[in-house]
Write a protein that holds these residues in place. Sequence first.
Motif, PDB file in Angstrom:
ATOM      1  N   GLU A  63       0.849  -1.192   0.000  1.00  0.00           N
ATOM      2  CA  GLU A  63       0.000   0.000   0.000  1.00  0.00           C
ATOM      3  C   GLU A  63       0.881   1.237   0.000  1.00  0.00           C
ATOM      4  O   GLU A  63       2.033   1.175   0.428  1.00  0.00           O
ATOM      5  CB  GLU A  63      -0.877   0.056   1.261  1.00  0.00           C
ATOM      6  N   LYS A  64       0.316   2.363  -0.436  1.00  0.00           N
ATOM      7  CA  LYS A  64       1.075   3.618  -0.443  1.00  0.00           C
ATOM      8  C   LYS A  64       0.141   4.776  -0.113  1.00  0.00           C
ATOM      9  O   LYS A  64      -1.045   4.739  -0.398  1.00  0.00           O
ATOM     10  CB  LYS A  64       1.747   3.841  -1.791  1.00  0.00           C
ATOM     11  N   TRP A  65       0.729   5.792   0.525  1.00  0.00           N
ATOM     12  CA  TRP A  65       0.025   7.029   0.817  1.00  0.00           C
ATOM     13  C   TRP A  65       0.923   8.163   0.350  1.00  0.00           C
ATOM     14  O   TRP A  65       2.093   8.235   0.735  1.00  0.00           O
ATOM     15  CB  TRP A  65      -0.257   7.155   2.321  1.00  0.00           C
ATOM     16  N   LEU A  66       0.412   9.052  -0.485  1.00  0.00           N
ATOM     17  CA  LEU A  66       1.194  10.125  -1.088  1.00  0.00           C
ATOM     18  C   LEU A  66       1.044  11.426  -0.309  1.00  0.00           C
ATOM     19  O   LEU A  66      -0.035  11.731   0.205  1.00  0.00           O
ATOM     20  CB  LEU A  66       0.755  10.350  -2.538  1.00  0.00           C
ATOM     21  N   ASP A  67       2.140  12.192  -0.262  1.00  0.00           N
ATOM     22  CA  ASP A  67       2.150  13.520   0.363  1.00  0.00           C
ATOM     23  C   ASP A  67       1.444  13.534   1.718  1.00  0.00           C
ATOM     24  O   ASP A  67       0.468  14.251   1.927  1.00  0.00           O
ATOM     25  CB  ASP A  67       1.524  14.558  -0.569  1.00  0.00           C
ATOM     26  N   GLN A  68       1.975  12.781   2.641  1.00  0.00           N
ATOM     27  CA  GLN A  68       1.382  12.657   3.976  1.00  0.00           C
ATOM     28  C   GLN A  68       1.992  13.665   4.939  1.00  0.00           C
ATOM     29  O   GLN A  68       3.194  13.626   5.203  1.00  0.00           O
ATOM     30  CB  GLN A  68       1.590  11.236   4.514  1.00  0.00           C
ATOM     31  N   TYR A  69       1.150  14.562   5.463  1.00  0.00           N
ATOM     32  CA  TYR A  69       1.593  15.481   6.504  1.00  0.00           C
ATOM     33  C   TYR A  69       1.347  14.775   7.825  1.00  0.00           C
ATOM     34  O   TYR A  69       0.202  14.488   8.176  1.00  0.00           O
ATOM     35  CB  TYR A  69       0.845  16.811   6.444  1.00  0.00           C
ATOM     36  N   LEU A  70       2.433  14.463   8.539  1.00  0.00           N
ATOM     37  CA  LEU A  70       2.344  13.713   9.781  1.00  0.00           C
ATOM     38  C   LEU A  70       2.833  14.568  10.938  1.00  0.00           C
ATOM     39  O   LEU A  70       3.781  15.340  10.790  1.00  0.00           O
ATOM     40  CB  LEU A  70       3.192  12.437   9.697  1.00  0.00           C
ATOM     41  N   GLY A  71       2.211  14.389  12.085  1.00  0.00           N
ATOM     42  CA  GLY A  71       2.641  15.120  13.263  1.00  0.00           C
ATOM     43  C   GLY A  71       2.495  14.274  14.513  1.00  0.00           C
ATOM     44  O   GLY A  71       1.547  13.503  14.644  1.00  0.00           O
ATOM     45  N   THR A  72       3.467  14.401  15.381  1.00  0.00           N
ATOM     46  CA  THR A  72       3.437  13.748  16.682  1.00  0.00           C
ATOM     47  C   THR A  72       3.898  14.785  17.697  1.00  0.00           C
ATOM     48  O   THR A  72       4.234  15.911  17.330  1.00  0.00           O
ATOM     49  CB  THR A  72       4.385  12.531  16.731  1.00  0.00           C
ATOM     50  N   GLU A  73       3.976  14.400  18.935  1.00  0.00           N
ATOM     51  CA  GLU A  73       4.467  15.318  19.943  1.00  0.00           C
ATOM     52  C   GLU A  73       5.950  15.592  19.700  1.00  0.00           C
ATOM     53  O   GLU A  73       6.771  14.688  19.780  1.00  0.00           O
ATOM     54  CB  GLU A  73       4.275  14.739  21.342  1.00  0.00           C
ATOM     55  N   GLY A  74       6.264  16.812  19.290  1.00  0.00           N
ATOM     56  CA  GLY A  74       7.654  17.210  19.100  1.00  0.00           C
ATOM     57  C   GLY A  74       8.179  17.129  17.675  1.00  0.00           C
ATOM     58  O   GLY A  74       9.249  17.637  17.390  1.00  0.00           O
ATOM     59  N   LEU A  75       7.449  16.493  16.762  1.00  0.00           N
ATOM     60  CA  LEU A  75       7.959  16.307  15.396  1.00  0.00           C
ATOM     61  C   LEU A  75       6.806  16.359  14.410  1.00  0.00           C
ATOM     62  O   LEU A  75       5.716  15.845  14.673  1.00  0.00           O
ATOM     63  CB  LEU A  75       8.680  14.962  15.301  1.00  0.00           C
ATOM     64  N   ARG A  76       7.062  16.992  13.271  1.00  0.00           N
ATOM     65  CA  ARG A  76       6.052  17.055  12.208  1.00  0.00           C
ATOM     66  C   ARG A  76       6.756  17.199  10.867  1.00  0.00           C
ATOM     67  O   ARG A  76       7.883  17.682  10.793  1.00  0.00           O
ATOM     68  CB  ARG A  76       5.101  18.217  12.437  1.00  0.00           C
ATOM     69  N   GLY A  77       6.090  16.774   9.812  1.00  0.00           N
ATOM     70  CA  GLY A  77       6.674  16.915   8.491  1.00  0.00           C
ATOM     71  C   GLY A  77       5.818  16.267   7.425  1.00  0.00           C
ATOM     72  O   GLY A  77       4.904  15.499   7.715  1.00  0.00           O
ATOM     73  N   LYS A  78       6.149  16.580   6.191  1.00  0.00           N
ATOM     74  CA  LYS A  78       5.417  16.055   5.044  1.00  0.00           C
ATOM     75  C   LYS A  78       6.286  15.016   4.344  1.00  0.00           C
ATOM     76  O   LYS A  78       7.365  15.334   3.843  1.00  0.00           O
ATOM     77  CB  LYS A  78       5.062  17.186   4.085  1.00  0.00           C
ATOM     78  N   VAL A  79       5.799  13.787   4.323  1.00  0.00           N
ATOM     79  CA  VAL A  79       6.519  12.665   3.712  1.00  0.00           C
ATOM     80  C   VAL A  79       5.993  12.493   2.292  1.00  0.00           C
ATOM     81  O   VAL A  79       4.776  12.402   2.089  1.00  0.00           O
ATOM     82  CB  VAL A  79       6.302  11.367   4.524  1.00  0.00           C
TER      83      VAL A  79
END
Length: 191
Positions: A63-79
């Motif tokens: 499976e694949k997910w494109l342009d994922q903006y992810l965030g957690t406590e202390g870290l975030r970014g667009k994969v």
Amino acid sequence: MQSFYPSQIIEYLYCPRYTYFEYVLRIPQYEDKFYKVNRGREVHNEKLERNKEYLRKKIGVKEKWLDQYLGTEGLRGKVDEVLKLNDGSYAPLDYKFAQWKDRVYETYKQQLYCYAILIEEVYGGKVEKGFLVYTRSKNKLVEVNIGENAKSEIRNSMDKMLEVIQGNKFPRATRVKKRCVNCTYRNICIK
């Protein structure tokens, strides 16, 4: 809670004073002036239209997910791409507007390490490797191993960045002095 982008962590690992100048003194870098940064952003936007499906088949993508903006406590970014592999593990895939030169730069690895942490926390699966696609070398695909030590180094750097910001602490400069030559803060930095 302070949340960092991978680029901020990479800057800290390059030289801890980036964190001080940009986030304590609030002196921006004005990196948008650089051609490669802007062109890289354009490539990220174009890649979805032209990405080759064979790259994913070669990797063993379930499976694949494109342009994922992810965030957690202390870290975030667009994969660029989050991949679920046939073995049940996950992997980040990142496109680079660069030519393959027979080695993976540390900054590219560090970015993948950050993405690994994000993917593990958001998707709940194990990340042991990531992939880079060098768009200026006919979409050359390169695999990068991601070990627990690498993820620990990123988490440790995030803690040290918080110490700099919250404690208004002026850190030691990088020991690699040739990095200072092209630094955007070289004119105001005390050597």
